[in-house]
Design a protein around this motif. Structure first.
Motif, short mmCIF file in Angstrom:
data_model
loop_
_atom_site.label_atom_id
_atom_site.label_comp_id
_atom_site.label_asym_id
_atom_site.label_seq_id
_atom_site.Cartn_x
_atom_site.Cartn_y
_atom_site.Cartn_z
N ASP A 114 0.84 -1.20 0.00
CA ASP A 114 0.00 0.00 0.00
C ASP A 114 0.87 1.25 0.00
OD1 ASP A 114 -2.46 -1.39 0.10
OD2 ASP A 114 -2.20 -1.73 2.25
N LEU A 115 1.94 1.21 0.80
CA LEU A 115 2.83 2.38 0.85
C LEU A 115 3.50 2.60 -0.50
CD1 LEU A 115 4.00 4.63 2.63
CD2 LEU A 115 5.90 3.09 3.20
N VAL A 168 13.37 4.17 8.21
CA VAL A 168 12.29 3.45 8.89
C VAL A 168 12.23 2.00 8.41
CG1 VAL A 168 9.79 3.30 9.21
CG2 VAL A 168 10.90 5.54 9.17
N LEU A 169 12.30 1.09 9.35
CA LEU A 169 12.03 -0.31 9.03
C LEU A 169 10.52 -0.51 9.13
CD1 LEU A 169 14.88 -1.94 11.16
CD2 LEU A 169 14.83 -1.65 8.67
N PHE A 170 9.94 -0.97 8.06
CA PHE A 170 8.49 -1.14 7.98
C PHE A 170 8.15 -2.57 8.36
CE2 PHE A 170 4.30 -1.54 6.30
CZ PHE A 170 3.79 -0.28 6.11
N TYR A 171 7.48 -2.72 9.50
CA TYR A 171 7.23 -4.03 10.09
C TYR A 171 5.77 -4.44 9.94
CZ TYR A 171 7.04 -7.56 13.86
OH TYR A 171 6.86 -8.71 14.60
N SER A 196 11.14 6.08 4.73
CA SER A 196 11.87 7.18 5.35
C SER A 196 10.89 8.20 5.89
CB SER A 196 12.83 7.83 4.34
OG SER A 196 12.10 8.40 3.28
N VAL A 197 11.35 8.98 6.82
CA VAL A 197 10.53 10.05 7.40
C VAL A 197 10.50 11.20 6.40
CG1 VAL A 197 10.33 11.69 9.29
CG2 VAL A 197 11.11 9.34 9.74
N ALA A 198 9.27 11.65 6.04
CA ALA A 198 9.13 12.64 4.98
C ALA A 198 8.63 13.99 5.47
CB ALA A 198 8.19 12.10 3.90
N ILE A 255 5.33 9.32 6.04
CA ILE A 255 6.28 8.25 5.78
C ILE A 255 6.35 7.99 4.28
CG2 ILE A 255 6.65 5.75 6.09
CD1 ILE A 255 7.28 7.45 8.55
N ARG A 256 7.57 7.92 3.75
CA ARG A 256 7.76 7.74 2.31
C ARG A 256 8.32 6.35 2.00
NH1 ARG A 256 11.03 12.12 0.91
NH2 ARG A 256 9.12 13.25 0.47
N PHE A 257 7.74 5.75 0.97
CA PHE A 257 8.23 4.44 0.52
C PHE A 257 9.66 4.54 -0.01
CE2 PHE A 257 8.88 1.37 -2.93
CZ PHE A 257 8.61 0.18 -2.27
N GLU A 258 10.51 3.61 0.39
CA GLU A 258 11.85 3.53 -0.21
C GLU A 258 11.97 2.25 -1.03
OE1 GLU A 258 14.08 5.89 -0.21
OE2 GLU A 258 13.07 7.24 1.17
N ARG A 259 11.84 1.10 -0.36
CA ARG A 259 11.87 -0.15 -1.14
C ARG A 259 11.32 -1.30 -0.30
NH1 ARG A 259 15.98 -3.86 -0.08
NH2 ARG A 259 17.64 -3.13 1.28
N LYS A 260 10.88 -2.32 -1.00
CA LYS A 260 10.52 -3.57 -0.32
C LYS A 260 11.80 -4.37 -0.12
CE LYS A 260 6.94 -5.99 -1.66
NZ LYS A 260 5.90 -6.65 -2.50
N LEU A 261 11.84 -5.16 0.93
CA LEU A 261 12.95 -6.09 1.07
C LEU A 261 12.75 -7.24 0.09
CD1 LEU A 261 13.68 -6.30 4.90
CD2 LEU A 261 14.43 -4.64 3.22
N ARG A 262 13.85 -7.89 -0.27
CA ARG A 262 13.74 -9.03 -1.20
C ARG A 262 12.90 -10.13 -0.58
NH1 ARG A 262 19.02 -7.33 -1.99
NH2 ARG A 262 19.92 -8.82 -0.53
N ARG A 263 12.92 -10.18 0.76
CA ARG A 263 12.06 -11.13 1.47
C ARG A 263 11.71 -10.50 2.82
NH1 ARG A 263 14.56 -14.54 5.54
NH2 ARG A 263 16.64 -13.75 5.99
N VAL A 264 10.61 -10.95 3.39
CA VAL A 264 10.28 -10.49 4.74
C VAL A 264 11.25 -11.14 5.71
CG1 VAL A 264 8.54 -10.57 6.57
CG2 VAL A 264 7.85 -10.12 4.21
N ILE A 265 11.83 -10.35 6.59
CA ILE A 265 12.69 -10.93 7.62
C ILE A 265 11.80 -11.26 8.82
CG2 ILE A 265 14.66 -10.56 9.14
CD1 ILE A 265 15.63 -8.49 7.04
N PRO A 266 11.56 -12.54 9.05
CA PRO A 266 10.55 -12.92 10.05
C PRO A 266 11.00 -12.60 11.48
CG PRO A 266 11.19 -14.79 8.66
CD PRO A 266 12.19 -13.72 8.44
#
Length: 156
Positions: free
Chosen positions: A21-22, A52-55, A69-71, A104-115
């Motif tokens: 969504d972000l 920002v780590l998006f959890y 990131s904080v925008a 909050i601004r989108f930067e990137r998705k991680l290649r995988r979710v870090i559980p």
DNA sequence: GCCAACGTTGGC
DNA sequence: GCCAACGTTGGC
């Protein structure tokens, strides 16, 4: 005042608002925070450009899903004034708002979710006091030290 | 769906 | 100012 970039972790329930969504909207006002400690971190600690780590919380595989990131600096959360909002706070007034938010601004998705499960397995490297793995962890916004930030991303 | 942890509210 | 009741968070 230090110019150094700070880092944060922010939780969201992906059913309500996910990293996808972000990505779609680009920038989002982080409304609905109704915890004083979390508010204070946004109001007093955050600077434009902070990482920002998006959890993703309360989901099948909770974990870190992306980077944002904080925008903006903090400003009043409009939803506190809106009687129709789920986040309405009758004790808040425009003269004396209670709740603040940042964009909050989108930067990137991680290649995988870090559980979370995997993060917990690295308690030694992160420090037992790391807010995400402390018992009864319910805070939705909290600071992450730069070495913790680096370490978490090294798991990607 | 369960329930432990924990923040907030309100009576006293 | 204490604290029981209540509501919410979030992992499992």
């Amino acid at each position: 005042m230090s110019k150094r970039r700070r880092y944060w972790l922010m939780k969201s329930e992906p059913d309500a608002f996910s990293i996808d969504d972000l990505e779609r909207v680009g920038t989002e006002p982080w409304d609905g925070v109704r915890n004083y400690q979390a508010r204070n971190f946004m109001r007093d600690g955050m600077k434009v450009g902070d990482g920002v780590l998006f959890y993703h919380s309360n989901t099948k595989v909770p974990g870190i899903a992306g980077i944002a990131s904080v925008a903006s600096t903090a400003y009043p959360d409009e939803s506190q004034f809106d009687p129709d909002s789920h986040y309405y706070d009758p004790k808040a007034t425009r003269e004396e708002p209670r709740w603040q938010l940042v964009d909050i601004r989108f930067e990137r998705k991680l290649r995988r979710v870090i559980p979370l499960e995997e993060i917990k397995a690295h308690a030694e490297e992160l420090g037992e006091e790391f807010a995400l793995i402390r018992r009864g962890n319910r805070l939705s916004v909290f600071p992450v030290a730069s070495d913790q930030y680096e370490f978490l991303l090294s798991l990607e």
